[in-house]
Design a protein around this motif. Structure first.
Motif, mmCIF file in Angstrom:
data_model
loop_
_atom_site.group_PDB
_atom_site.id
_atom_site.type_symbol
_atom_site.label_atom_id
_atom_site.label_comp_id
_atom_site.label_asym_id
_atom_site.label_seq_id
_atom_site.Cartn_x
_atom_site.Cartn_y
_atom_site.Cartn_z
ATOM 1 N N LEU A 83 25.928 4.847 26.974
ATOM 2 C CA LEU A 83 25.981 5.050 25.522
ATOM 3 C C LEU A 83 25.240 3.919 24.807
ATOM 4 N N ASN A 119 23.441 10.484 30.504
ATOM 5 C CA ASN A 119 24.830 10.930 30.712
ATOM 6 C C ASN A 119 25.165 11.090 32.193
ATOM 7 N N ALA A 161 38.629 11.142 16.756
ATOM 8 C CA ALA A 161 38.614 9.861 17.473
ATOM 9 C C ALA A 161 37.645 8.837 16.853
ATOM 10 N N MET A 220 46.321 10.323 19.237
ATOM 11 C CA MET A 220 46.486 11.632 18.605
ATOM 12 C C MET A 220 46.797 12.622 19.712
ATOM 13 N N TYR A 255 33.323 18.140 22.119
ATOM 14 C CA TYR A 255 34.703 17.723 21.980
ATOM 15 C C TYR A 255 35.133 16.941 23.207
ATOM 16 N N ASN A 256 35.271 15.658 23.095
ATOM 17 C CA ASN A 256 35.806 14.820 24.156
ATOM 18 C C ASN A 256 36.265 13.538 23.476
ATOM 19 N N PRO A 257 37.529 13.527 22.998
ATOM 20 C CA PRO A 257 37.974 12.432 22.131
ATOM 21 C C PRO A 257 37.630 11.046 22.686
ATOM 22 N N GLY A 258 37.890 10.831 23.977
ATOM 23 C CA GLY A 258 37.657 9.512 24.547
ATOM 24 C C GLY A 258 36.190 9.110 24.478
ATOM 25 N N LYS A 259 35.312 10.043 24.845
ATOM 26 C CA LYS A 259 33.891 9.732 24.868
ATOM 27 C C LYS A 259 33.358 9.534 23.443
ATOM 28 N N ARG A 297 39.332 13.767 32.833
ATOM 29 C CA ARG A 297 39.558 12.443 33.422
ATOM 30 C C ARG A 297 40.403 12.510 34.691
ATOM 31 N N ALA A 312 35.073 8.335 21.002
ATOM 32 C CA ALA A 312 35.521 6.999 20.607
ATOM 33 C C ALA A 312 34.617 5.939 21.243
ATOM 34 N N ASP A 313 34.283 6.148 22.522
ATOM 35 C CA ASP A 313 33.413 5.191 23.213
ATOM 36 C C ASP A 313 32.049 5.099 22.532
ATOM 37 N N ALA A 314 31.509 6.251 22.141
ATOM 38 C CA ALA A 314 30.208 6.240 21.474
ATOM 39 C C ALA A 314 30.291 5.483 20.153
ATOM 40 N N VAL A 343 26.453 12.678 23.043
ATOM 41 C CA VAL A 343 27.459 12.753 24.113
ATOM 42 C C VAL A 343 27.349 14.070 24.878
ATOM 43 N N ALA A 373 40.033 15.864 28.903
ATOM 44 C CA ALA A 373 38.604 16.185 29.079
ATOM 45 C C ALA A 373 38.063 15.833 30.468
ATOM 46 N N GLN A 394 21.521 4.412 25.072
ATOM 47 C CA GLN A 394 21.057 5.368 24.072
ATOM 48 C C GLN A 394 20.949 4.702 22.709
ATOM 49 N N TYR A 401 44.278 4.905 23.540
ATOM 50 C CA TYR A 401 42.824 5.125 23.599
ATOM 51 C C TYR A 401 42.378 5.891 22.354
ATOM 52 N N THR A 402 42.935 7.074 22.155
ATOM 53 C CA THR A 402 42.699 7.845 20.936
ATOM 54 C C THR A 402 44.057 8.363 20.488
ATOM 55 N N LEU A 456 30.140 3.465 29.240
ATOM 56 C CA LEU A 456 29.809 2.675 28.050
ATOM 57 C C LEU A 456 28.344 2.238 28.078
#
Lengths: 307, 360, 356
Positions: free
Chosen positions: A254, A270, B223, A212, B195-199, A221, B201-203, B191, A219, A257, A209-210, A251
């Motif tokens: 976002l 949000n 991200a 790193m 700091y929320n890497p996944g979000k 999840r 990335a989604d944005a 967002v 965060a 927006q 996903y990211t 998604l």
């Protein structure tokens, strides 16, 4: 239509970690145990998978290690709650605190290290089909695995004898014990499985996903995954629905927006995934009898054969 | 000067008691304390402040001793941690988030002999200085790259929390890009988290899916850079050089570089020359830096960006010099005028070319 | 083979001895952990457990940190006893901060000594209203309160963010997301000069006493116990499950809202996007550490507060990273939770048979 495929792929990416963690927790809860440590186990899986991937370059090994780390942390939970009969809710929360600290400690040397994402499947011909191709035949191994696992869990719980035993342990551990089933051992396996799945969810975060490692990168999840089990009314199929609904709505807001609908303040957009999840839960919960059939009756309660 | 009211009197005796408990001898190293809002391992805001702390240790060696407390929530906890730092003999304390403003000033009243440095705030006292960086200068330079290199004329901008600093960055960037290419449109997505890497990335994905071919971010994780690399669009990193997360996508990054300021202020305390003040440093202070430009960028564009960097550094170019129009097309900053700092500090309107309206 | 055998009665001795044992084990394993990571174990443990308690300032800070934890945990414990799972106290706290703080803004410039009590009541109403949503959805539509209350926590946080970046933003605040500072008379009075300790802690003590009475002496306390133990029995006894759900959710919501109002009227003095560092979640641990008993909760809240403050002083004094203090805090909780077993069970050595 060339916007559809990337959107679907984004939704899959956002939903997969939730699906892993939620399907694992579903099995745990079906056995009558409530483990609120999902967030901590996800972080544990994320950091170990990342470290192994960086150090060995072997992503298969990294995935296995992530799952193993989740299972080990779940093992700690099991020792406390199944062995020493500690309160499950509090122990799970403590596991989350512990996991945040432990993952930060282990990952100290890996902050800011880049990693190549897990390779995506690429079948010439099939992956090239518009929309469907990249969505269905262009994912990485963990995405496919998340569906395989969900299918297996559904099959196991409702089509196998062992699954029936597990469910009966969750329903009435004393009756199951009286019949001669090893209640504690069954719950132990369920808890370890749940941990391994949370670890896989974490591994997906840090490998795909990211790709790193950063502290507390999950965060929240893990918490969403816990809510999704309830949302799904403890049915595997609905966990997929819930995870993809939540990922999709995240998604969608976002995108809204981005399309300039900011006459509505972004905070309200949000909120959409959270409120929509409540609304859908209300709609599917109205039939009280069906919920009762699926909710494990003994959830969260300590079991000891002496009663 | 504060009057010696009952409240500050009791505070003074408290501070004196604390000082007596930790007698400072001349040979003792100066204790410098830091309080961070995130974990030092966030590879973003707090990470960069910690780099500044390490620079102090490296530069001043035995003469200083630093300590830090990380992930301190803004609110009641900040007050306590800052007090703890002051009580345990720290004579210089850096409080590195806007949300620490009120706690810093509250605590500073009780410890008149301790010097405080608060990042990005506007409340000062005799022993509270403030400092911030003119990151918008970097955003202006980034705008040049975007103005030259965008093909779709659509730029995506990932916003964290709609505070003036972020709005200012969006405006500086948009204004700069549109000076070169008036067809450019900038779309922010908020967002509501730093700091929320996944979000994040989604944005980034949502913006790219809607046609953006350059991604800016005012959030902390790398991200979005990874996403840009994966999707084959360009991006600008935030806080630190994020090139390794996107070797082809990463055009440059606007780097927070606190080390020079931190070292200078610590030296001032050691020399006894520290006074309160307000520093809002840009390129010329070294607080803001552009990380090395990607070697794949056209040379002419890089040269243009570097020239702007130099011009801003030398004070020949101000990112907010008019004419600048707002979204309604009215002239907000007149031709020949530059926006004064007071105006920039509280900026809460968008320039022409930004889509949507300022949240809140 | 080691086995656990249930005691016929809970052990009085172990009830009091287990926390001591747990702390002893934590100290021991903490010493090992710190030594392994290259820190001086004695210094680290001193920083953790002694430094924060050395003077009246430290003790005052301890009460400030423990106050919201104790108040929220009391409310949650009442619900948990009846098997009502309010996981969203954090959101109810946020709403209490919004409504309580909103009153301070509404009466800005017209404050009086009546305002702080009004703000606290306003906070309770706000928290209860937020908890009423899961109560309504649970009793009317059978929607699980774990999900609803948890999701509403995120919604509450975003609502607060909207208010402080939008309509309630400080007009003189350069556009930063926070309200103006409340007037002096909107703030809770502090108890001693030189300490931030405010009237919130006495309120927490009163809450503890009231809960004790409620649980031990009142009819509703009895009803809660019955519902918690055997839901069907409640039906026979003639009181409804729905009534208990409403009562416990509103109570825990009101108390969480009270804690939120105390935070903004006490140490914070304004509304900002981050009011609580997760008190609503930590209070769940506190509730169980205190074995759902009001007095136990008070001690658990103080201990939990100490572990946070001790973690800070360990960071300051020894440079222990937050990661280590997090691991240590987790260990402390594990030992405390695990040692509970000795209260209800005794350890027996018996020949191996069915694996228990």
């Amino acid at each position: 239509m060339d916007i559809l495929a990337p959107i679907l792929i984004s939704i899959i990416a956002a939903s997969t970690p939730l699906l892993f963690a939620a399907i694992g927790e579903l099995v745990v809860e079906k056995s009558g145990v409530l483990n609120l440590g999902v967030e901590g186990m996800m972080l544990g899986g994320a950091v170990i998978a990342f470290i192994i991937s960086v150090e060995t370059g072997n992503s298969a090994l990294a995935i296995v290690a992530g799952a193993a780390m989740g299972a080990m942390m779940a093992g700690l939970f099991a020792v406390l709650t199944l062995g020493l009969l500690a309160n499950q809710v509090a122990t799970g929360l403590a596991l989350t605190l512990f996991g945040i600290g432990l993952s930060a400690l282990l990952g100290q040397g890996y902050v800011g290290t880049p990693l190549t994402a897990l390779p995506k499947l690429n079948i010439p011909g099939l992956t090239d089909i518009p929309v469907l191709g990249p969505v269905v035949f262009g994912q990485d191994v963990l995405v496919y695995l998340s569906f395989v696992v969900t299918g297996l869990v559904a099959w196991f719980l409702y089509r196998t004898r062992a699954g029936l035993v597990l469910r009966s342990v969750g329903e009435n551990p004393h009756a199951a014990h009286a019949i001669g089933f090893p209640v504690i051992r069954i719950r132990l396996f369920a808890v370890l499985f749940g941990g391994a799945m949370a670890g896989l969810g974490g591994a997906y975060l840090s490998l795909s996903y990211t790709p790193m490692w950063a502290e507390e990168m999950s965060a929240g999840r893990g918490w969403i995954a816990l809510a999704l089990v309830v949302f799904a009314t403890w049915r595997p199929g609905r966990v997929v629905l819930g995870a993809y609904l939540f990922g999709g709505l995240t998604l969608a807001q976002l995108h809204l927006q981005g399309m300039g609908s900011s006459a509505i303040p972004s905070q309200f957009l949000n909120m959409v995934p959270y409120i929509a999840t409540i609304v859908v839960l209300v709609l599917i919960s109205r039939d009280a009898t069906r919920i009762r059939m699926n909710a494990p009756a003994s959830i969260g309660k300590v079991f000891h054969p002496d009663g | 000067m504060t009057k010696l009211t009952r409240r500050s009197f009791s505070a003074l005796t408290l501070a004196a008691g604390a000082a007596a408990a930790f007698p400072a001898r001349a040979a003792d190293p100066l204790k410098v304390g830091f309080i961070y809002v995130g974990p030092v391992g966030d590879f973003g805001w707090s990470y960069q402040h910690d780099q500044g702390r390490l620079a102090i240790e490296q530069e001043l060696g035995d003469r200083v001793k630093t300590s830090f407390v990380e992930s301190v929530p803004e609110g009641a906890d900040a007050d306590r941690v800052i007090t703890q730092l002051a009580r345990s003999g720290h004579k210089l304390i850096f409080t590195t988030s806007f949300g620490y403003m009120e706690p810093t000033n509250k605590v500073a009243k009780n410890f008149p002999d301790v010097m405080f440095e608060h990042a990005t705030g506007y409340m000062r006292a005799d022993n509270v200085a403030t400092y911030a960086a003119r990151f918008y200068e970097g955003r202006y330079v980034a705008g040049i790259l975007a103005g030259r290199l965008s093909k779709t004329n659509k730029i995506g901008y990932i916003g964290s929390i709609p505070i003036p600093e972020v709005i200012r960055g969006i405006n500086a960037f948009t204004h700069s890009a549109r000076k070169i290419n008036p067809a450019i449109e900038v779309t922010p997505i908020w967002v509501n988290e730093w700091y929320n890497p996944g979000k994040e990335a989604d944005a980034a994905k949502a913006l790219i899916d809607q046609g953006a071919d350059i991604i800016l971010q005012h959030t902390d994780s790398p991200a979005p850079v990874q996403t840009a690399e994966e999707r084959g669009v360009l991006c600008v990193g935030q806080a630190s050089n994020m090139e390794r997360f996107g070797p082809t996508a990463h055009m440059t990054a606007i780097v927070d570089h606190w080390a020079p300021y931190y070292v200078e202020r610590t030296k001032a305390v050691l020399d006894g020359t520290w006074t309160s003040g307000d520093v809002w440093g840009g390129f010329n202070s070294g607080m803001v830096e552009m990380s090395p430009y990607n070697k794949n960028l056209p040379e002419a564009v890089v040269a243009e960006a570097k020239a702007a960097e130099q011009a801003i550094h030398d004070g020949k170019l101000h990112p907010f010099s008019g004419p600048i129009k707002n979204q309604a097309g009215e002239v907000a900053i007149a031709d020949g005028a530059t926006a004064p700092d007071g105006e920039l500090l509280g900026m809460n309107w968008y320039v022409e070319g930004v889509n949507g309206k300022v949240p809140g | 083979m080691i086995a656990l055998e249930r005691r016929p009665n809970s052990s009085r001795l172990w009830l009091y001895a287990t926390p001591v044992l747990a702390v002893f084990l934590t100290v021991l394993s903490g010493a090992v952990l710190f030594s392994l990571l290259g820190f001086n174990a004695i210094e680290a443990l001193t920083a953790y457990f002694i430094s924060p308690l050395r003077d009246s300032y430290g003790l005052g800070e301890l009460t400030i940190k423990a106050t919201p934890l104790a108040i929220i945990a009391i409310g949650l414990a009442i619900g948990f006893r009846a098997n009502v799972w309010n996981i969203g106290a954090e959101g109810q706290l946020t709403l209490g901060a919004i409504t309580g703080g909103g009153l301070a803004l509404l009466f800005y410039g017209a404050e009086g000594p009546w305002l702080p009590p009004l703000m606290l009541i306003g906070g309770m109403v706000g928290g209860a209203a937020w908890a009423a949503i899961p109560a309504f959805l649970r009793t009317r539509f059978n929607a699980n309160e774990i999900l609803v209350s948890l999701m509403l926590t995120y919604v509450a946080g975003l609502l607060l963010s909207y208010l402080v970046t939008g309509p309630w933003k400080d007009p003189m605040g350069f556009g930063f997301p926070r309200t103006r500072m409340f007037g002096d008379e909107a703030l809770l009075p502090t108890l001693f000069a030189g300490s931030r300790m405010h009237i919130g802690f006495p309120i927490a003590l009163v809450t503890v006493a009231a809960a004790w009475f409620l649980i031990a002496r009142s009819f509703i306390g009895f009803q809660i116990k019955v519902v918690g133990l055997t839901p069907p029995a409640a039906g026979y006894a003639g009181f409804s499950n729905a009534w208990i759900i409403w009562a416990t959710l509103l109570t825990s919501g009101a108390l969480a809202g009270l804690a939120g109002a105390i935070e903004v009227a006490g140490p914070i003095g304004q509304l900002t996007p981050s009011i609580s560092p997760g008190y609503g979640f930590t209070a769940i641990i506190v509730a169980f550490l205190g074995r759902l008993h009001p007095l136990g909760i008070l001690f658990a809240a103080l201990l939990m507060a100490l572990s946070y403050i001790g973690g800070e002083s360990a960071q300051i004094e020894l440079g222990l990273p937050l990661a280590v203090t997090g691991v240590f805090q987790g260990m402390l909780l594990f030992f405390l939770l695990a040692s509970d077993v000795l209260v209800h069970y005794r350890i027996k050595l018996r020949p191996a048979r069915e694996g228990v």
